[in-house]
Design a protein around this motif. Structure first.
Motif, short mmCIF file in Angstrom:
data_model
loop_
_atom_site.label_atom_id
_atom_site.label_comp_id
_atom_site.label_asym_id
_atom_site.label_seq_id
_atom_site.Cartn_x
_atom_site.Cartn_y
_atom_site.Cartn_z
N SER B 68 -3.85 -8.78 -2.02
CA SER B 68 -3.05 -9.62 -1.12
C SER B 68 -1.63 -9.06 -0.97
O SER B 68 -1.02 -9.19 0.08
N VAL B 69 -1.14 -8.41 -2.03
CA VAL B 69 0.18 -7.76 -1.92
C VAL B 69 0.10 -6.59 -0.94
O VAL B 69 1.00 -6.38 -0.12
N ALA B 70 -1.02 -5.86 -1.00
CA ALA B 70 -1.22 -4.74 -0.08
C ALA B 70 -1.28 -5.26 1.36
O ALA B 70 -0.70 -4.66 2.26
N GLU B 72 0.14 -7.90 2.38
CA GLU B 72 1.51 -8.31 2.68
C GLU B 72 2.34 -7.10 3.09
O GLU B 72 3.18 -7.18 3.98
N ARG B 73 2.09 -5.97 2.40
CA ARG B 73 2.78 -4.74 2.77
C ARG B 73 2.43 -4.32 4.20
O ARG B 73 3.27 -3.85 4.94
#
Lengths: 184, 245
Positions: B68-70, B72-73
């Motif tokens: 999910s961070v990816a 977001e990136r």
């Protein structure tokens, strides 16, 4: 642009604390997982503005907000009560997941009975008392840190914790009067 | 310390969050009060038991978080591609500007070539005729008023005999379909035609010196007048005249 490695280093290690808090607010593993993912995403988005110290408290404040919102959304979307797997009372099978430091088998059973009762009562506590107890007893956070996470005064945390413990103790005593008499 | 008072502080006492004085007072009270001692003991035990309820994050959660961070990136990407779009737009703008400048330059050079031809023709024609002048005078005060009513502006007329460019006179010429003033100077045996008319906006970019078919053609702009000087004189001496005018 946010440094991904710094985020990885400072924030991701607190995933257990994040999950535990979200679990005890939402009382559902699936919902807690979703909330934690959402919280980490928000944390990543806000990571530029993060000062760099107290990553755990900073993350837990986000987790708490996300979990509270998720709880509101769940209440709004469901007019009926769903007894999910997590809403049911804990049973002996849950014991296997819970480590105990007591080595004696008899003591384990006795202590686990008490654990189960206590955790069931904890799950029934009002949210406002439950989350600070989780932060205090499971994360071992100071009143100052809990105050920071919940956005309340330290004095408020102090009196709420006192009431939360009194309430929990009363509930345990009511359920099994024996516990109290034993303790006395 | 009264028992009711102490009871409210036992929770914070257990957490070691009391001030030194309070902690001491509660501690002393607990030694003499079994109810409060029991409360403190219960709170401690409850704390240990609550800690057992700690829920570890599921094994796959870290990967889900990373995913999910990816994502977001990736959400940052539109802004990155926006930058690319801006660079592309700047590039296209520059190319457009360059094309416009080229077109403008070609058009100016075409315009200049046209005027050069006109001016040169007028100069040669004036030489073919017996007299290249309609009003013969070396006196600026005679030549200048002569233009009144013949053209729609009053040209600056100077006799430059002192510098070796005696004024022979003036005449009216038609350049690019308009009446302009032509002053005729002489340098040794060379005839110099100086054509002048009020400066048009476009004239500024035409200022240049060229040499065509052995004739020097100088173009420059005065305060509000465009000058074209044509002669078979060398360019150096032509520039001398330009400075005087």
């Amino acid at each position: 642009m946010v440094s991904r490695s710094r985020f990885e280093e400072l924030v991701i290690p607190h995933r257990n604390a994040a999950f535990n808090l979200a679990y005890w607010i939402l009382q559902s593993r699936d919902d807690a997982e979703d909330a934690v993912q959402d919280a980490f995403m928000r944390a990543f988005r806000a990571f530029d503005a993060f000062a760099g110290n107290g990553a755990r408290s900073w993350l837990l404040a986000i987790v708490r907000n996300v979990a509270y919102s998720a709880l509101d959304a769940r209440k709004r979307s469901r007019n009926f009560v769903v007894l999910s797997d997590d809403m049911r009372s804990l049973s002996v099978s849950d014991l296997e997941q819970m480590p105990s430091d007591d080595p004696s088998p008899e003591a384990v059973v006795a202590a686990d009975d008490e654990h189960i009762r206590l955790l069931n009562e904890l799950a029934r506590l009002p949210l406002i008392h439950r989350d600070i107890l989780v932060l205090r007893e499971m994360e071992g956070l100071s009143y100052a840190e809990i105050a920071q996470i919940t956005g309340t005064a330290i004095g408020t945390i102090m009196s709420r914790l006192s009431r939360a413990r009194a309430e929990l103790r009363k509930a345990l005593a009511r359920q099994v009067p024996k516990v109290r008499s034993d303790a006395l | 310390m009264r028992c009711e008072e102490a009871r409210l502080l036992v929770s914070a006492f257990v957490d070691h969050e009391l001030s030194n004085d309070e902690e001491l007072a509660v501690s002393e009270h607990i030694e003499s009060c079994s109810i409060c001692a029991c409360l403190a003991e219960d709170y401690r035990r409850m704390g240990q038991q609550i800690a057992v309820g700690y829920r570890q994050a599921p094994a796959g959660l870290t990967e889900k978080i990373r995913a999910s961070v990816a994502r977001e990136r990736l959400a940052y990407l539109p802004s990155r591609s926006y930058a690319t779009m801006r660079r592309a737009a700047a590039l296209i703008f520059c190319m457009g500007l360059s094309a416009l400048a080229t077109w403008y330059a070609i058009r100016s050079s075409q315009e200049r070539a046209f005027l050069e031809r006109e001016v040169l023709t007028a100069h040669v024609r004036s030489l073919v005729q017996d007299r290249p002048i309609q009003i013969a005078s070396s006196d600026g005060h005679t030549v200048k008023p002569w233009f009144n009513g013949r053209i729609d502006f009053a040209p600056t007329v100077r006799d430059l005999t002192f510098a070796g460019f005696p004024l022979l006179g003036g005449r009216v010429e038609i350049i690019d379909g308009r009446r302009v003033a032509a002053l005729v100077y002489k340098r040794r045996d060379h005839i110099i035609n100086v054509f002048m008319w009020p400066t048009a906006e476009a004239a500024v970019r035409l200022a240049r010196d060229t040499s065509i078919k052995g004739y020097s053609v100088l173009t420059w702009n005065g305060a509000d007048t465009t000058y074209w000087a044509v002669s078979d004189l060398n360019a150096g001496e032509m520039r001398e005249l330009q400075k005087l005018l």
